[in-house]
Design a protein around this motif. Sequence first.
Motif, mmCIF file in Angstrom:
data_model
loop_
_atom_site.group_PDB
_atom_site.id
_atom_site.type_symbol
_atom_site.label_atom_id
_atom_site.label_comp_id
_atom_site.label_asym_id
_atom_site.label_seq_id
_atom_site.Cartn_x
_atom_site.Cartn_y
_atom_site.Cartn_z
ATOM 1 N N ILE A 192 -2.660 -0.316 -4.186
ATOM 2 C CA ILE A 192 -3.521 -0.672 -3.061
ATOM 3 C C ILE A 192 -3.592 -2.195 -3.034
ATOM 4 N N LEU A 249 -3.416 13.317 -0.442
ATOM 5 C CA LEU A 249 -3.326 11.933 -0.919
ATOM 6 C C LEU A 249 -3.289 10.958 0.253
ATOM 7 N N ASP A 301 0.852 -1.185 0.000
ATOM 8 C CA ASP A 301 0.000 0.000 0.000
ATOM 9 C C ASP A 301 0.889 1.237 0.000
ATOM 10 N N LEU A 310 -4.328 11.377 3.399
ATOM 11 C CA LEU A 310 -5.581 11.308 4.148
ATOM 12 C C LEU A 310 -6.631 10.522 3.364
ATOM 13 N N ALA A 311 -6.642 10.667 2.057
ATOM 14 C CA ALA A 311 -7.647 9.965 1.246
ATOM 15 C C ALA A 311 -7.361 8.470 1.180
ATOM 16 N N ILE A 312 -6.071 8.112 1.041
ATOM 17 C CA ILE A 312 -5.731 6.719 0.714
ATOM 18 C C ILE A 312 -5.175 5.943 1.895
ATOM 19 N N ASP A 313 -4.500 6.631 2.844
ATOM 20 C CA ASP A 313 -3.890 5.972 4.002
ATOM 21 C C ASP A 313 -2.919 4.867 3.596
ATOM 22 N N ARG A 342 -2.910 8.678 10.971
ATOM 23 C CA ARG A 342 -1.974 7.555 10.989
ATOM 24 C C ARG A 342 -0.873 7.885 9.983
ATOM 25 N N GLU A 394 0.826 2.763 3.451
ATOM 26 C CA GLU A 394 1.856 2.412 4.426
ATOM 27 C C GLU A 394 3.067 3.325 4.257
#
Lengths: 384, 384
Positions: A231, A309, A215, A311-314, A344, A316
Amino acid sequence: MGRLTGGDPSLLRRINSAVVLHALRDAHTPSLTELVASTGLSRPTVEGVVEGLVASGLVVEAAHCPDETRKQGRPARRYRFHAESGHLLGIEIGVHQVHSVLTDLTGVTKCALGREVPEAADADERLAAIRTTVAELLRRAGVARSSLRAVGVGTPGIVEADGTIRLCTALPGWTGLPLGERLRRSFRCPVLVENDANVAAIAEHWKGVAEGSDDLVFVLAGLSPGAGSLIGGRLHRGFGGAAGEIGALHLLGHEATPELLLSTTGKPLDPLDENAVARVFRLAREGDPVARNAMDRFIRRLVHDVAALVLAIDPEIVVVGGWAAGLDGVLDPLRSQLTRYCLRPPKVALSALGSQAIATGALRLALDHVEEELFTVDSGAPAR
Amino acid sequence: MGRLTGGDPSLLRRINSAVVLHALRDAHTPSLTELVASTGLSRPTVEGVVEGLVASGLVVEAAHCPDETRKQGRPARRYRFHAESGHLLGIEIGVHQVHSVLTDLTGVTKCALGREVPEAADADERLAAIRTTVAELLRRAGVARSSLRAVGVGTPGIVEADGTIRLCTALPGWTGLPLGERLRRSFRCPVLVENDANVAAIAEHWKGVAEGSDDLVFVLAGLSPGAGSLIGGRLHRGFGGAAGEIGALHLLGHEATPELLLSTTGKPLDPLDENAVARVFRLAREGDPVARNAMDRFIRRLVHDVAALVLAIDPEIVVVGGWAAGLDGVLDPLRSQLTRYCLRPPKVALSALGSQAIATGALRLALDHVEEELFTVDSGAPAR
């Protein structure tokens, strides 16, 4: 659930070929007997398949090991996957250059070649530069064009599934260009075209800083940033192939463009004038306060876009590449702001592949294509 | 490629049960002979499986159709899936209320019940409100608690895989709460906890405005927006479960919080004081210029956040729900700004499920869980 319907002998032959090829690639020059054991197929089937694979050139008889002894009779024939029986090309089409890399069927690089292209070059000039570069690359490597099995291409812009450029503001004359179709005229093999940030993400996952992270977001940090993301290990293109085109975010509400953010005069920079951009960076490094402010605005904007990006996708990990990745003071504010405001925060790393990321990812597209063709059995179908 | 290894008779039994249940659900009260034909299993196998399913209560003998005639002997026994042999719960935990819905094993609603909760309630009070609501719901529906097969829960915040709330600013005392574990004390069945915007996305895809769209972003438009997204029909949770938590974007670079954007005094509103927020909206509707400006700032921020999600993810459709979705002047600027600045603008639609979206999505989690348990065969394993 996919199952063999039993009514298609050619499908069965293809499956058996894929199974034998798999076994051949994974073992060290196996004999027929060893292939029978590792595939679970009957000896006549394995013999037939290997015969066909040898005829196609994909498999060759391996030289006998001199120390191999058998109690009786002549030594068993051994076989190996013939990685040099075909070749792959990865091509980066950039604003200022074309870069290409040539590999064998396992993705091992044989030769690479780049060429500068004027940033104002139109589509025909740019395509001509690609053709010249590839011809020279094949000549130097001593590889026949007919040996190419697949070509992968990374280019700026939103790319349709058939390789047409839906929209591209970075290259003159690129929007609407049927790039896949134009390049297919030069090759007799499949040509796969993908957005440059997307293939760079694939490359960093394959052999870069994001190996093992399924990710990830790759940020291609240029004047206006673009991004590609994986993803669950798979490229996320978006419904219309436009995922990650975060550069437009600052146009909302008529906020400043990067050309204006970087301006020291209040008038926007010419985005195609590399010298104007370089001059601002040089002045900032020299301590010029106006240029320093311009740089700060530019970096704040990049941080904001990357945060959007994340915040939208989170993901790793966020991998930062492109020329702006090398600027002083990009990575540190990015890390600290993401750590402060993201619920995160992801890891942040500089691209490991650097200027090779796009061509490497384009090559991986081509490699995926031939691996799918050669080695994949319809998902869920039992192999034997 | 998944295959039956042949060494696990209990797995084989489970697979055969799943195959027969599938056939039973898809057909109208089939007979044993019809089940043998539609499953491809042997008659003794089907008889054994049906016997086991009847003993477990999942399958019942269907009443004979009065007009059914047979040339000789007594009519064949017919069977049907017993949807009422178990029940499912979907629970929304909100700032101001708890809402729960009870269905049978096919997801058909039997009863629904809501209850207001003070916004300042702590975790124990809120959990007590949930327990009271569920007990009352079961009592009204005449359903035994032991009949529950799975419970789905939608809550604000970042939710860990085990149902622990990693972070939640909306509910007092929620951060760090082992919500899944606490709720499991009240139920003897699996309890699945998920972020509220995530389950709302699932709900709109299941039976809302995004039916048939596998790539969607659901925006839960409240004081601070959150979002859930499906990519290729699957929930995208992000690497750490924080995907879509776009509300933090405006904190970067110390931009204004929503509480400040909505303020008419220059001092931030109390986010838990619903009356303060409602007063600004009322004043704006009445034409108060200061309130109108505050509203405009608030809506511009929402548009910016949604644009960030759209540029990052490139969905087919954006579904807007939550209380702010109903405000005048939200959908129109959203559509026009996205059309103007997104390279591939998505459809924008109002939530079809409205205040039911979160409980409906939570219920779908529970339904997915039992369907997986009852009907799924390991992927790729041949069913017969």
